[in-house]
Every structure is written in C-alpha cells, then in structure tokens.
Design a protein around this motif. Structure first.
Motif, short mmCIF file in Angstrom:
data_model
loop_
_atom_site.label_atom_id
_atom_site.label_comp_id
_atom_site.label_asym_id
_atom_site.label_seq_id
_atom_site.Cartn_x
_atom_site.Cartn_y
_atom_site.Cartn_z
N LEU A 1 30.74 36.31 36.46
CA LEU A 1 31.39 35.04 36.14
C LEU A 1 31.51 34.09 37.32
CD1 LEU A 1 34.34 36.57 34.08
CD2 LEU A 1 32.20 35.66 33.17
N GLY A 2 31.49 34.64 38.52
CA GLY A 2 31.72 33.82 39.70
C GLY A 2 33.18 33.74 40.10
N TYR A 3 34.05 34.37 39.34
CA TYR A 3 35.48 34.41 39.66
C TYR A 3 36.07 35.67 39.05
CZ TYR A 3 36.17 32.85 34.83
OH TYR A 3 36.16 32.76 33.46
N ALA A 4 37.28 36.01 39.47
CA ALA A 4 37.98 37.17 38.92
C ALA A 4 39.40 36.75 38.53
CB ALA A 4 38.04 38.31 39.93
N PRO A 5 39.83 37.07 37.31
CA PRO A 5 41.16 36.66 36.86
C PRO A 5 42.26 37.65 37.23
CG PRO A 5 39.96 37.63 35.04
CD PRO A 5 39.04 37.68 36.22
N ILE A 6 41.95 38.66 38.04
CA ILE A 6 42.93 39.70 38.38
C ILE A 6 43.71 39.25 39.61
CG2 ILE A 6 43.23 42.14 38.93
CD1 ILE A 6 40.55 42.65 37.58
N ILE A 7 44.78 38.51 39.40
CA ILE A 7 45.54 37.93 40.52
C ILE A 7 46.98 38.46 40.58
CG2 ILE A 7 44.22 35.82 40.83
CD1 ILE A 7 47.25 35.96 38.55
N PHE A 8 47.30 39.47 39.74
CA PHE A 8 48.69 39.92 39.70
C PHE A 8 49.09 40.66 40.98
CE2 PHE A 8 45.95 42.48 36.88
CZ PHE A 8 45.89 43.68 37.59
N GLY B 1 56.35 34.09 38.36
CA GLY B 1 55.08 33.64 38.94
C GLY B 1 53.91 33.97 38.03
N GLY B 2 53.94 35.15 37.41
CA GLY B 2 52.86 35.55 36.51
C GLY B 2 52.77 34.65 35.29
N LEU B 3 53.90 34.18 34.80
CA LEU B 3 53.90 33.29 33.64
C LEU B 3 53.18 31.99 33.97
CD1 LEU B 3 54.94 32.96 30.74
CD2 LEU B 3 56.99 31.90 31.69
N GLY C 1 38.72 42.35 46.66
CA GLY C 1 39.11 43.36 47.62
C GLY C 1 40.09 42.94 48.68
N ALA C 2 40.41 41.65 48.77
CA ALA C 2 41.32 41.20 49.82
C ALA C 2 42.72 41.76 49.59
CB ALA C 2 41.37 39.67 49.86
N CYS C 3 43.43 42.03 50.71
CA CYS C 3 44.85 42.34 50.58
C CYS C 3 45.54 41.03 50.20
CB CYS C 3 45.42 42.88 51.89
SG CYS C 3 44.87 44.54 52.29
N PRO C 4 45.87 40.85 48.93
CA PRO C 4 46.29 39.52 48.48
C PRO C 4 47.67 39.14 49.01
CG PRO C 4 46.44 41.11 46.69
CD PRO C 4 45.83 41.82 47.84
N GLY C 5 47.71 38.09 49.78
CA GLY C 5 48.96 37.61 50.37
C GLY C 5 48.74 36.23 50.97
N LEU C 6 49.72 35.75 51.73
CA LEU C 6 49.64 34.41 52.26
C LEU C 6 48.49 34.24 53.24
CD1 LEU C 6 53.44 33.64 52.84
CD2 LEU C 6 52.00 33.03 50.89
N LEU C 7 48.16 35.30 53.99
CA LEU C 7 47.09 35.19 54.98
C LEU C 7 45.70 35.15 54.35
CD1 LEU C 7 48.28 37.48 57.92
CD2 LEU C 7 48.54 35.01 57.63
N SER C 8 45.59 35.53 53.09
CA SER C 8 44.28 35.52 52.44
C SER C 8 44.21 34.46 51.36
CB SER C 8 43.99 36.90 51.84
OG SER C 8 45.00 37.29 50.93
N ALA C 9 44.93 33.37 51.56
CA ALA C 9 45.01 32.32 50.53
C ALA C 9 43.66 31.65 50.28
CB ALA C 9 46.04 31.26 50.94
N LEU C 10 42.71 31.79 51.21
CA LEU C 10 41.40 31.18 51.01
C LEU C 10 40.65 31.77 49.82
CD1 LEU C 10 40.00 30.80 54.64
CD2 LEU C 10 40.92 29.01 53.16
N ILE C 11 41.10 32.92 49.33
CA ILE C 11 40.42 33.54 48.19
C ILE C 11 40.55 32.68 46.93
CG2 ILE C 11 40.83 35.85 49.12
CD1 ILE C 11 42.96 36.28 47.01
N PHE C 12 41.43 31.70 46.95
CA PHE C 12 41.65 30.87 45.76
C PHE C 12 40.89 29.55 45.81
CE2 PHE C 12 45.52 33.51 46.09
CZ PHE C 12 45.43 34.16 44.87
N ILE C 13 40.14 29.31 46.89
CA ILE C 13 39.35 28.07 46.97
C ILE C 13 38.04 28.28 46.21
CG2 ILE C 13 38.15 26.48 48.51
CD1 ILE C 13 40.22 27.09 50.62
N ALA C 14 37.72 27.37 45.31
CA ALA C 14 36.54 27.50 44.46
C ALA C 14 35.26 27.39 45.29
CB ALA C 14 36.55 26.42 43.38
#
Length: 462
Positions: free
Chosen positions: A326-333, A399-401, A414-427
C-alpha cells in the motif's frame, strides 16, 4: 563490562551455561532460551543489578534491561563464554521437541507466545536497517520537496539507494536470521533470500523451471515467502544431514538443498506466501478503513500488555507487508501507547516528594517512553501500581479515537514509535498533513494520560 556483575548473577540464576540453548536480545530485553525452565530462579534474576524485571514467555526467559540491552547482551556472552554472533549455544535435537512440548502444555497461549518470541528474534536485529531506510527516505523527500534538491541529483539518488537497500533486500536479512534460529547455516537462508529478490527472478515474466511456469511475483520487501522457504529448507536440511555421507557432506548437502528448495519456493511457496501476505495486509487495511474508530483506541489501550507478552513484534511483519503493498501502514497504536505510558510516568514522578533519586528515575522512565521505549517505565514504575495504568488507557483511548477518525498512518516499519521518530508520519511525497495529525494525536494522548493519572493519584493514592 558495566553489566559483568549482573551477567554473573543471571548466569547463576539460570543454572549455568549448560542450561542455555541460545541468547538473543530485542530493543530492551535480554532473551535467554533454556533447556530446563524449572532450573531458573526467576526471583534471583529480577534482583540482579540493572535488571528492571524479568518475565517468562513461551518458555523463554526475558530480562528487561532497557535501551542499553546490546551492551548487556555483549557482556553476558563474554561472562558466559558464549561465542558472539547468532548467540546459539546448543544444537541438540531435543530443542525442537522441548519447544513443541512447551506449546502443547500451554495450549494456544503458549503457541502465540512462542511465535511472538520467534518473530522478535527474526525482526529485532533487522529493525535498525528498516528504521534507517524509512527515515532516510523521509529526509530525501523533505530535501526534494522543500529544499530545492532535484530528484536526479546525486544526493537524492544516494539517499534513495539506502532506502532500497533496507527494504528491497529484506528477504535476505530475514532468511539469514530465520536460518540461524532454525539452527542451519545462516548464509543458506540469506542465499535463498538473495535468489528470490534477484532481478533475474523477482517480477520477471515468462520464466519456467523444467517446463513448469514460474509466477511473475516481485519479492522485494516481502516477508511470508522467505519465511515459508526457509522453514521448508530446514526440513530438507535435516533429512539430508542424516542420509549424506560425511565425506561429501560439505559440498553435496548445500547443493542438493538449494536444488530442491529453490524450485519449490519459486513454484509454490513464494506465490502462496505472497497471497498470504497480501491477504493479511488486506485484512488489516479493511479493519482500519471500516472500524478504525473502534479498533485503534482498543489496540492502543491494550498495547502495553501485548508488549509484556512479546506479541507486539508480530505486527512488524504486517507493517512491512502493508508498506510493500500500500505504501503506508495503519498500525499506529504503538505510537499512541508509548506516549501515554511516558505521560503516566511523568505524572507519577510529579507527585513523588522527598525521594529525589526515585523521582529522577521515574522521570527518566517517562522521557524514555516518550522516545519510544516503554519497558523501563512499564516494569520499573507502573506494573506495581496497576491503578495508574487506567490513566494510560484513558489517554490511549482518547488519542486512538482521533487517530481512527482521521486515519493516521505511518510510512516506516519497525521504528520505536515515539517523539524522536516522528518522521515516520511524513508522506513519501513530502505532504505534511499526516504529520500534523500525528502531532495532534500525540498532544491529546500525552495531555489526557497525564491529567487522568494525576486525578487517579489524587483520588486513590493519598
């Protein structure tokens, strides 16, 4: 050798090196497989220096260390006298039988836990490459879209090559890791991965083997096909190990192995694995498109317990497949959950009086969790005060809502999702709308968790 004393304590508590079959680690845990679990003194492990806790999942001892787990792992191998590398100590025939018995005795839960452990052992060593590749792509897109760099420039091409190397050759990395776990020569798994991503095979039309047509499937960035191929290779390897004479085994066994495994993988296992991977991604995508408002907050709220059981690593495979398809992953929880745990720890720290050391430690746990690593905070501060986890859950649901309603996605696996990896959300096209949505979700998750935890502490823990 900062962790030398801790390693000595753990080694004694597990019954010595003779009771160990393998040693690995993930982002925060030292993972030790043992022959006899009843010989392990779990309380002694928990009391070891620098150990933030210990759990047993699927017959595997997991010692929670935190972000410095790699250093602890290296020191443990040094103290135990175990060769560096895959960390495999014993190559006995009873290991698989012991695993099967453990899963049988624990039923479906034991099977799920064991699969979670194996998934972690496969993917965690690969995660740094995936993170680097994904974040490099985000940086390249920012440079092209906002800093005037041409897509044909040498800088852009080098950055794109880093991304391609991390994801296109994913079957090679997975093949190597899985072959090691299955106690084969790791290079054989890597070789199979390299074969299926070869430009002579991957996605090529009109190929056949002995007259049998090979489906034209692109294997770059896929997960399931190489997993099925290496598992089949393990079965073939064990049969050949028994029937080939030792005098010719060195060159005949790998030759026959690949002659058998490669055609079966290309003709059957690869196509089946691709369909399975796409079906899995399609199922997750459907879930997030139709019931994300329900699914995202629920998964965000229970994610700490998935981490506790080691099941969160299984989602990496789904992320990778979704990105490839898909080019993206919706697993952001996981992102939401980590921020909420950090906020809960900070709320707890803000109420600690008269114990500067404890206050500082819990504060560091909170900051670490906000950066994506939650085990220190979860095991070091919150497990012993489960009521506070209600504050985490309230923030995660909030937040999930928002994330579910507006469709937050990520573009790096695979990123440890947190503030330091916020670039994972840039399209990939440099669009910032999804990134700004992530900022809103983060702000709501942190704020609600902090306030809810303070209210709970004030009401119930006076």
């Amino acid at each position: 050798m900062k962790y030398e004393k801790m390693s000595q304590s753990i080694l004694a508590a597990v019954g010595g090196v003779e009771n160990i079959t393998s040693v690995t680690h993930c982002a925060t845990r030292l993972r030790i497989d043992v022959k006899k679990l009843d010989a392990v003194d779990l309380d002694a492990v928990k009391k070891a220096q620098y150990a933030l806790g210990a759990v047993v999942n699927g017959g595997q001892l997991q010692v929670i260390i935190g972000p410095n787990v790699t250093e602890a792992y290296n020191d443990f191998l040094e103290v135990a006298g175990i060769d560096f590398g895959a960390g495999v100590v014993a190559d006995d025939e009873g290991t698989i039988a012991d695993m099967a018995a453990s899963m049988k005795n624990n039923g479906a839960v034991g099977l799920v836990e064991r699969l979670g452990n194996i998934t972690a052992q496969i993917f965690m060593p690969i995660v740094p490459a995936l993170i680097v590749g994904g974040l490099i792509l985000a940086i390249k897109n920012l440079l092209v879209n906002y800093c005037g760099f041409s897509t044909d420039s040498g800088t852009a091409q080098v950055l794109l090559a880093i991304f391609d190397a991390a994801f296109t050759f994913l079957p090679v990395w997975i093949g190597y890791q899985l072959a090691s776990i299955l106690k084969m020569q790791p290079i054989m798994g890597a070789l199979l991965g390299a074969i299926i991503v070869s430009p002579s095979i991957s996605g090529v039309e009109g190929l056949d083997f002995l007259g049998m047509p090979i489906p034209a499937i692109g294997y770059g960035g896929t997960v399931v096909p190489i997993v099925l191929g290496v598992v089949f290779m393990s079965a073939v390897d064990r049969v050949l190990q028994k029937i080939i004479p030792d005098v010719v085994k060195l060159f005949i066994k790998p030759l026959l192995t690949m002659f058998i495994v490669v055609p079966v993988t290309l003709l059957a296992l690869g196509p089946v694995g691709s369909m399975m991977g796409y079906a899995l991604s399609d199922a997750v995508t459907w879930l997030m498109q139709h019931v994300a408002v329900i699914a995202t907050p629920i998964f965000a709220a229970i994610n700490p317990y998935l981490v506790m059981l080691g099941l969160d690593k299984a989602f990496i495979a789904i992320e990778v497949n979704s990105l490839a398809q898909l080019g993206y992953a919706p697993i952001i929880f996981g992102f939401i959950s980590n921020l909420c745990i950090g906020a809960t720890c900070l709320a707890l720290a803000s109420t600690i009086k008269g114990d500067a050391a404890r206050k500082g430690m819990v504060t560091s746990f909170g900051i670490t969790a906000l950066c994506g690593v939650t085990e220190p905070g979860f095991y070091g501060a919150l497990v012993e005060r489960p009521r506070l986890l209600l504050g985490t859950a309230i923030g995660a649901l909030s937040g999930g809502l928002i994330a579910g309603i507006f469709g937050l996605v990520e573009y790096v696996a695979g990123a440890c999702p947190g503030l330091l990896s916020a670039l994972i959300f840039i399209a990939p096209d440099g669009g910032m709308g999804n990134f700004f949505l992530a900022c809103v979700v983060a702000a709501v998750s942190i704020t609600v968790s902090f306030i809810a935890t303070r209210v709970i502490i004030a009401k119930f823990e006076k």
